[in-house]
Design an enzyme around this catalytic site. Structure first.
Site, short mmCIF file in Angstrom:
data_model
loop_
_atom_site.label_atom_id
_atom_site.label_comp_id
_atom_site.label_asym_id
_atom_site.label_seq_id
_atom_site.Cartn_x
_atom_site.Cartn_y
_atom_site.Cartn_z
N ARG A 104 0.78 -1.23 0.00
CA ARG A 104 0.00 0.00 0.00
C ARG A 104 0.82 1.29 0.00
NH1 ARG A 104 -2.15 1.88 5.41
NH2 ARG A 104 -0.90 0.90 7.02
N ILE A 138 10.75 1.18 3.27
CA ILE A 138 10.02 0.65 2.11
C ILE A 138 10.96 0.11 1.03
CG2 ILE A 138 8.01 2.10 2.53
CD1 ILE A 138 8.99 3.84 0.16
N LYS A 142 1.31 -4.30 3.39
CA LYS A 142 2.53 -3.68 3.92
C LYS A 142 2.91 -2.47 3.07
CE LYS A 142 7.50 -4.65 4.69
NZ LYS A 142 7.57 -4.03 6.03
N HIS A 143 3.41 -1.41 3.73
CA HIS A 143 4.04 -0.29 3.02
C HIS A 143 5.40 -0.77 2.52
CE1 HIS A 143 1.17 2.79 4.05
NE2 HIS A 143 1.41 2.74 5.34
N VAL A 144 5.53 -1.03 1.25
CA VAL A 144 6.82 -1.50 0.72
C VAL A 144 6.81 -1.35 -0.80
CG1 VAL A 144 6.13 -3.93 0.39
CG2 VAL A 144 8.54 -3.37 0.90
#
Length: 294
Positions: A24, A59, A84-86
């Site tokens: 995300r 990230i 996950k923020h990545v």
């Protein structure tokens, strides 16, 4: 129009395992989208997983960390959703099957304004202090500075220099970074190289990239292209819209003039092009589902 074929626009069929990876992008309605996925898990019989809240969100990962992430995702029970923020991670690089990638985008300038006030919201620091008690409190002068003043005074936080490289998640000015990948070539802000890599990833690897400003079309396309996970998404969302729309809503964000937004947009040309590209692809996917089968 006759060249539109839903099967050719649907990367879901290329995935080798029923796992959704929602890497995300921040401030694109991803908290709301994540909660929708959580609620759909019960309806559509899959398990929901999200990364833990971190003190410092990283990230861009080194290759060994990318492999650890990919292996962890592949160890989830199927079917599953992982959030996950990545940056986009190529699982096949590590000899692993590709999950079903989905994400969301937002108008780049509206997004950075949202981020600017998000990190200044009182409840944001309450939540952060509860999670990490030793975090220092920010300077009150920084908290009180409005976005328009920040831009007009040339504050470094609001100076969006072309090809500037800023490591880490920073101020989220680079929406393309989440699609371009982990490489250093993805770092320069508003660069042609990062733009093209991000567009290629969306076109070839993502089942659907939704658009915050058009949730109707986004949810319809998700239901059509990824039905195993998104059947009933529109119904769930619009039946609970009053609850879902309040998630992470920032009542402390004042309006920003169109003049200031236009000033900022001059430095976001490639980011805006990427956003428009994602919108066009979404609408193309939608139109393809409306054509009669041949």
């Amino acid at each position: 129009m006759q060249t539109l074929k839903a099967t050719e626009l649907n990367n879901t069929r290329r995935s080798e395992i029923p796992i959704i990876f929602f890497n995300r992008v921040p401030k694109v309605g991803s908290q709301t989208f994540m909660e929708l996925l959580r609620r759909l898990a019960v309806r559509n019989d899959y398990t929901f997983h999200r990364d833990v809240v971190q003190r410092l969100e990283v990230i861009r990962l080194a290759p060994e960390r990318q492999q650890e992430l990919a292996e962890m995702v592949m160890d989830l029970p199927v079917p599953s959703v992982y959030v996950k923020h990545v940056c986009y991670t190529n699982f096949t690089r590590f000899g692993l099957p590709m999950p079903i990638y989905v994400n969301m985008v937002r108008d780049p300038v509206e997004r950075i304004i949202s981020w600017y006030y998000y990190v200044r919201a009182p409840w944001y620091y309450v939540e952060r202090k509860q999670a990490f008690p030793d975090l220092p409190l920010p300077d009150p002068r920084w908290l009180k500075k409005d976005f328009e003043t920040c831009v007009l005074q040339g504050d470094p936080e609001c100076t969006y220099s072309q090809n500037a490289v800023h490591e880490g998640i920073g101020d989220h000015r680079r929406q393309t970074l989440f699609f371009c990948g982990h490489g250093e070539e993805c770092l320069p802000f508003n660069s042609a190289g990062a733009l093209e890599r991000a567009k290629y990833a969306v076109e070839s690897q993502y089942a659907v990239v939704g658009v915050l400003e058009d949730l109707n079309t986004t949810l319809t396309v998700l239901e059509k292209y990824v039905p195993r996970f998104f059947t009933g998404a529109s119904s769930v969302y619009f039946n609970e819209v009053n609850v879902l729309q309040k998630i992470n809503k920032n009542s402390f964000k004042p309006p920003v003039s169109e003049e200031i937004k236009d000033l900022v947009r001059r430095n976001f040309t490639k980011e805006i092009e990427f956003y428009q590209f994602c919108k066009q692809r979404l609408y193309k996917q939608y139109l393809a589902t409306q054509l009669p089968l041949k």
